[in-house]
Design a protein around this motif. Structure first.
Motif, mmCIF file in Angstrom:
data_model
loop_
_atom_site.group_PDB
_atom_site.id
_atom_site.type_symbol
_atom_site.label_atom_id
_atom_site.label_comp_id
_atom_site.label_asym_id
_atom_site.label_seq_id
_atom_site.Cartn_x
_atom_site.Cartn_y
_atom_site.Cartn_z
ATOM 1 N N MET A 1 0.844 -1.186 0.000
ATOM 2 C CA MET A 1 0.000 0.000 0.000
ATOM 3 C C MET A 1 0.885 1.243 0.000
ATOM 4 O O MET A 1 1.946 1.269 0.588
ATOM 5 C CB MET A 1 -0.906 -0.033 1.236
ATOM 6 N N GLU A 2 0.456 2.313 -0.635
ATOM 7 C CA GLU A 2 1.220 3.555 -0.767
ATOM 8 C C GLU A 2 1.571 4.161 0.588
ATOM 9 O O GLU A 2 2.564 4.831 0.738
ATOM 10 C CB GLU A 2 0.409 4.549 -1.607
ATOM 11 N N GLN A 3 0.765 3.885 1.582
ATOM 12 C CA GLN A 3 0.988 4.426 2.917
ATOM 13 C C GLN A 3 2.364 4.042 3.446
ATOM 14 O O GLN A 3 2.930 4.730 4.260
ATOM 15 C CB GLN A 3 -0.113 3.914 3.861
ATOM 16 N N ASP A 4 2.902 2.924 2.975
ATOM 17 C CA ASP A 4 4.187 2.444 3.448
ATOM 18 C C ASP A 4 5.347 3.031 2.654
ATOM 19 O O ASP A 4 6.455 2.535 2.718
ATOM 20 C CB ASP A 4 4.237 0.904 3.353
ATOM 21 N N GLY A 5 5.112 4.080 1.895
ATOM 22 C CA GLY A 5 6.151 4.711 1.087
ATOM 23 C C GLY A 5 7.191 5.396 1.954
ATOM 24 O O GLY A 5 7.156 5.314 3.185
ATOM 25 N N PRO A 6 8.125 6.088 1.306
ATOM 26 C CA PRO A 6 9.194 6.765 2.037
ATOM 27 C C PRO A 6 8.652 7.762 3.062
ATOM 28 O O PRO A 6 7.565 8.308 2.892
ATOM 29 C CB PRO A 6 9.961 7.508 0.937
ATOM 30 N N ASP A 7 9.446 7.987 4.104
ATOM 31 C CA ASP A 7 9.081 8.936 5.155
ATOM 32 C C ASP A 7 8.978 10.332 4.555
ATOM 33 O O ASP A 7 9.949 10.858 3.998
ATOM 34 C CB ASP A 7 10.129 8.894 6.269
ATOM 35 N N ILE A 8 7.841 10.940 4.656
ATOM 36 C CA ILE A 8 7.587 12.240 4.046
ATOM 37 C C ILE A 8 8.492 13.312 4.628
ATOM 38 O O ILE A 8 9.011 14.159 3.896
ATOM 39 C CB ILE A 8 6.099 12.617 4.197
ATOM 40 N N CYS A 9 8.729 13.288 5.925
ATOM 41 C CA CYS A 9 9.560 14.311 6.568
ATOM 42 C C CYS A 9 10.981 14.341 6.020
ATOM 43 O O CYS A 9 11.634 15.374 6.056
ATOM 44 C CB CYS A 9 9.589 14.109 8.082
ATOM 45 N N ALA A 10 11.449 13.217 5.514
ATOM 46 C CA ALA A 10 12.816 13.141 4.997
ATOM 47 C C ALA A 10 12.895 13.520 3.519
ATOM 48 O O ALA A 10 13.982 13.606 2.965
ATOM 49 C CB ALA A 10 13.364 11.731 5.198
ATOM 50 N N MET A 11 11.751 13.762 2.885
ATOM 51 C CA MET A 11 11.731 14.049 1.452
ATOM 52 C C MET A 11 12.085 15.503 1.161
ATOM 53 O O MET A 11 11.709 16.406 1.914
ATOM 54 C CB MET A 11 10.338 13.803 0.869
ATOM 55 N N SER A 12 12.774 15.695 0.045
ATOM 56 C CA SER A 12 12.979 17.056 -0.446
ATOM 57 C C SER A 12 11.649 17.550 -1.009
ATOM 58 O O SER A 12 10.720 16.757 -1.235
ATOM 59 C CB SER A 12 14.050 17.080 -1.537
ATOM 60 N N ILE A 38 -8.515 5.720 0.074
ATOM 61 C CA ILE A 38 -8.519 6.492 1.323
ATOM 62 C C ILE A 38 -7.092 6.671 1.820
ATOM 63 O O ILE A 38 -6.682 7.774 2.207
ATOM 64 C CB ILE A 38 -9.410 5.817 2.383
ATOM 65 N N ALA A 39 -6.305 5.594 1.807
ATOM 66 C CA ALA A 39 -4.906 5.681 2.241
ATOM 67 C C ALA A 39 -4.117 6.618 1.324
ATOM 68 O O ALA A 39 -3.291 7.413 1.799
ATOM 69 C CB ALA A 39 -4.265 4.289 2.263
ATOM 70 N N LEU A 40 -4.360 6.552 0.027
ATOM 71 C CA LEU A 40 -3.683 7.442 -0.916
ATOM 72 C C LEU A 40 -4.059 8.895 -0.653
ATOM 73 O O LEU A 40 -3.210 9.783 -0.685
ATOM 74 C CB LEU A 40 -4.041 7.074 -2.352
ATOM 75 N N TYR A 41 -5.341 9.143 -0.403
ATOM 76 C CA TYR A 41 -5.793 10.501 -0.114
ATOM 77 C C TYR A 41 -5.101 11.039 1.141
ATOM 78 O O TYR A 41 -4.632 12.180 1.159
ATOM 79 C CB TYR A 41 -7.314 10.546 0.057
ATOM 80 N N GLU A 42 -5.015 10.212 2.183
ATOM 81 C CA GLU A 42 -4.353 10.637 3.425
ATOM 82 C C GLU A 42 -2.883 10.934 3.176
ATOM 83 O O GLU A 42 -2.346 11.927 3.673
ATOM 84 C CB GLU A 42 -4.517 9.566 4.502
ATOM 85 N N ARG A 43 -2.211 10.068 2.403
ATOM 86 C CA ARG A 43 -0.804 10.309 2.080
ATOM 87 C C ARG A 43 -0.666 11.581 1.239
ATOM 88 O O ARG A 43 0.239 12.386 1.442
ATOM 89 C CB ARG A 43 -0.191 9.120 1.355
ATOM 90 N N GLY A 44 -1.574 11.765 0.297
ATOM 91 C CA GLY A 44 -1.548 12.967 -0.532
ATOM 92 C C GLY A 44 -1.689 14.228 0.300
ATOM 93 O O GLY A 44 -0.997 15.222 0.064
ATOM 94 N N GLU A 45 -2.553 14.198 1.281
ATOM 95 C CA GLU A 45 -2.732 15.365 2.153
ATOM 96 C C GLU A 45 -1.467 15.622 2.969
ATOM 97 O O GLU A 45 -1.047 16.774 3.140
ATOM 98 C CB GLU A 45 -3.940 15.170 3.078
ATOM 99 N N ALA A 46 -0.825 14.567 3.465
ATOM 100 C CA ALA A 46 0.424 14.728 4.209
ATOM 101 C C ALA A 46 1.518 15.286 3.294
ATOM 102 O O ALA A 46 2.298 16.156 3.698
ATOM 103 C CB ALA A 46 0.855 13.394 4.815
ATOM 104 N N LEU A 47 1.570 14.810 2.061
ATOM 105 C CA LEU A 47 2.545 15.328 1.095
ATOM 106 C C LEU A 47 2.274 16.801 0.787
ATOM 107 O O LEU A 47 3.195 17.609 0.700
ATOM 108 C CB LEU A 47 2.502 14.503 -0.196
ATOM 109 N N ARG A 48 1.007 17.161 0.633
ATOM 110 C CA ARG A 48 0.643 18.561 0.369
ATOM 111 C C ARG A 48 1.080 19.471 1.510
ATOM 112 O O ARG A 48 1.658 20.529 1.300
ATOM 113 C CB ARG A 48 -0.871 18.691 0.137
ATOM 114 N N ARG A 49 0.836 19.015 2.748
ATOM 115 C CA ARG A 49 1.242 19.815 3.918
ATOM 116 C C ARG A 49 2.761 19.972 3.966
ATOM 117 O O ARG A 49 3.269 21.046 4.277
ATOM 118 C CB ARG A 49 0.724 19.177 5.210
ATOM 119 N N HIS A 50 3.484 18.893 3.645
ATOM 120 C CA HIS A 50 4.945 18.939 3.642
ATOM 121 C C HIS A 50 5.443 19.934 2.590
ATOM 122 O O HIS A 50 6.311 20.764 2.876
ATOM 123 C CB HIS A 50 5.513 17.542 3.380
#
Length: 82
Positions: A1-12, A38-50
């Motif tokens: 699942m996409e939720q297990d992708g790389p740590d967002i905080c460490a991303m450029s 739903i998991a993708l949407y949540e990850r997308g929102e976290a990526l947007r905030r980052h």
């Protein structure tokens, strides 16, 4: 699942933006099961905030440029992100 992708905080910013674009493409494709959507949407929102936080920090750094009495930039002031 996409939720297990790389740590967002460490991303450029660029990495996070590419990941966000991938999430949007997958969601717009309409081929993703509901739970994964739903998991993708949540990850997308976290990526947007980052990405927004990185842009805000860059804006603050730009605003820290020090101007001389004539209004011309003379250097920069230290940026404290904390």
């Amino acid at each position: 699942m996409e939720q297990d992708g790389p740590d967002i905080c460490a991303m450029s910013f660029e990495e996070a933006l590419r990941s966000l674009e991938d999430v949007v493409r997958r969601l717009e494709g309409g081929e993703v099961p509901l739970d994964e959507s739903i998991a993708l949407y949540e990850r997308g929102e976290a990526l947007r905030r980052h990405c927004q936080a990185r842009l805000d920090a860059a804006q603050e750094r730009i605003e820290k440029i020090v101007s001389g009495p004539d209004g011309k930039p003379t250097g920069t002031a230290p940026f404290d992100a904390g």
